[in-house]
Design an enzyme around this catalytic site. Sequence first.
Site, PDB file in Angstrom:
ATOM      1  N   LYS A  15      31.955  27.166  21.745  1.00 55.73           N
ATOM      2  CA  LYS A  15      32.054  27.048  23.215  1.00 55.73           C
ATOM      3  C   LYS A  15      33.054  28.060  23.778  1.00 55.73           C
ATOM      4  CE  LYS A  15      33.663  22.787  23.192  1.00 55.73           C
ATOM      5  NZ  LYS A  15      33.749  22.453  21.749  1.00 55.73           N
ATOM      6  N   ARG A 127      39.372  29.411  10.751  1.00 54.97           N
ATOM      7  CA  ARG A 127      39.569  29.981  12.082  1.00 54.97           C
ATOM      8  C   ARG A 127      40.981  30.537  12.249  1.00 54.97           C
ATOM      9  NH1 ARG A 127      37.870  26.646  17.435  1.00 54.97           N
ATOM     10  NH2 ARG A 127      39.644  25.308  16.978  1.00 54.97           N
ATOM     11  N   ARG A 160      45.627  27.097  13.806  1.00 53.67           N
ATOM     12  CA  ARG A 160      46.034  25.953  14.628  1.00 53.67           C
ATOM     13  C   ARG A 160      46.329  24.740  13.746  1.00 53.67           C
ATOM     14  NH1 ARG A 160      41.616  25.496  19.405  1.00 53.67           N
ATOM     15  NH2 ARG A 160      41.831  23.307  18.841  1.00 53.67           N
TER      16      ARG A 160
HETATM   17  P1  AMP Z   1      40.123  22.232  21.981  1.00 52.26           P
HETATM   18  O1  AMP Z   1      40.945  23.457  22.133  1.00 52.26           O
HETATM   19  O2  AMP Z   1      39.066  22.115  23.032  1.00 52.26           O
HETATM   20  O3  AMP Z   1      39.584  22.061  20.584  1.00 52.26           O
HETATM   21  O4  AMP Z   1      41.123  20.990  22.240  1.00 52.26           O
HETATM   22  C1  AMP Z   1      42.245  20.782  21.420  1.00 52.26           C
HETATM   23  C2  AMP Z   1      42.790  19.390  21.623  1.00 52.26           C
HETATM   24  O5  AMP Z   1      43.217  19.205  22.970  1.00 52.26           O
HETATM   25  C3  AMP Z   1      41.800  18.259  21.379  1.00 52.26           C
HETATM   26  O6  AMP Z   1      41.662  17.926  20.011  1.00 52.26           O
HETATM   27  C4  AMP Z   1      42.477  17.133  22.177  1.00 52.26           C
HETATM   28  O7  AMP Z   1      43.618  16.628  21.504  1.00 52.26           O
HETATM   29  C5  AMP Z   1      42.950  17.882  23.408  1.00 52.26           C
HETATM   30  N1  AMP Z   1      41.894  17.925  24.436  1.00 52.26           N
HETATM   31  C6  AMP Z   1      41.233  19.029  24.874  1.00 52.26           C
HETATM   32  N2  AMP Z   1      40.340  18.701  25.828  1.00 52.26           N
HETATM   33  C7  AMP Z   1      40.413  17.354  25.989  1.00 52.26           C
HETATM   34  C8  AMP Z   1      39.722  16.419  26.799  1.00 52.26           C
HETATM   35  N3  AMP Z   1      38.782  16.780  27.674  1.00 52.26           N
HETATM   36  N4  AMP Z   1      40.070  15.098  26.685  1.00 52.26           N
HETATM   37  C9  AMP Z   1      41.030  14.695  25.829  1.00 52.26           C
HETATM   38  N5  AMP Z   1      41.713  15.538  25.029  1.00 52.26           N
HETATM   39  C10 AMP Z   1      41.416  16.857  25.097  1.00 52.26           C
END
Ligand code: AMP
Length: 214
Positions: A15, A127, A160
Site C-alpha cells: 500500500k 523490509r 522497523r
Molecule cells: P503501518 O505503518 O501502516 O504498518 O502502521 C504501523 C502501526 O501503526 C500499526 O501496527 C498500528 O500499531 C499503528 N496504526 C497505523 N494505522 C492505524 C490505524 N488506522 N488504527 C490503529 N492503529 C494504527
Amino acid sequence: MKYNGIFLGPPGAGKGTQAKKAVHEFGLAHLSPGDILRSEVEAGTKLGMIAKEFMERGELVANEVIIGMMKNRIAQLENGFILDGFPRTLEQADALDEILKDSGKKLDSVLNFTVSLDELVFRLSNRLSCPDCKNIFHKFNMPPKKESVCDNCGGTLIVRKDDSEDAIKIRMKEYELKTSPLIEHYTRKGLLININGEGSSPEIYADVVKAIKG
Ligand code: AMP
C-alpha cells in the site's frame, strides 16, 4: 486530478509503496497514520508515547486516538487524497464517513491489495525503511544501491521494530480480526476494487493507475 481513495490490505501488501508513486503522479495528499505515528514517537510527543508500545508489539492503537488524529487532517485537505492504513476497523470506517460528510467530501474507490500470507511474511521480514523520507526497500526484491543507505535521501535504513517475527504475527492477526471485515463493508458500498499485489511493482502500479482513473 481529483481522486479520494483508500488503500486497503494487510501489512506488507505494498500500500505504502504504491501510494507514494500515485500521490506523486496525480498531485494528491498521502495520509498514512503509521508514518504520522512514527514521527510522533520520534519527536517524543504525548501521542507518540501513547502509541509506541502498541506499535512495537504490532497491535492497533485505540480507535479514539487514531480517529482524533486523522479527523482534522482529513477535513483540512483541499485536493484529492489517498488514505494509506486508515480506516483499519469498522468503527474507524464509520468515523471516516462522518468526517467526509461534514467536510463535503466523497470517496471514489477503495483499492484492496491482495497478497498471499507467505509472500507478506517474506516481504515484511526483509523490509528496510528510511526513517527520514519514509521510502521502503527490500533486502532481496528492491535493495538500495548502497547497503543501508536510502537511494532517495541518503538516510540510514533501519528494520522497523514491528517487522520482527513476533510483531508480524500479531499484526497479521489484528488485520484478520479487525481490518479484513472492511472488504465486505466497502464491497457492499460498491467502492471496492481488488488489486493483485503479487506482480512486479510496475505491473501493480499500472493496475493502480487504471483504478484511480476509473
Ligand atoms: P503501518 O505503518 O501502516 O504498518 O502502521 C504501523 C502501526 O501503526 C500499526 O501496527 C498500528 O500499531 C499503528 N496504526 C497505523 N494505522 C492505524 C490505524 N488506522 N488504527 C490503529 N492503529 C494504527
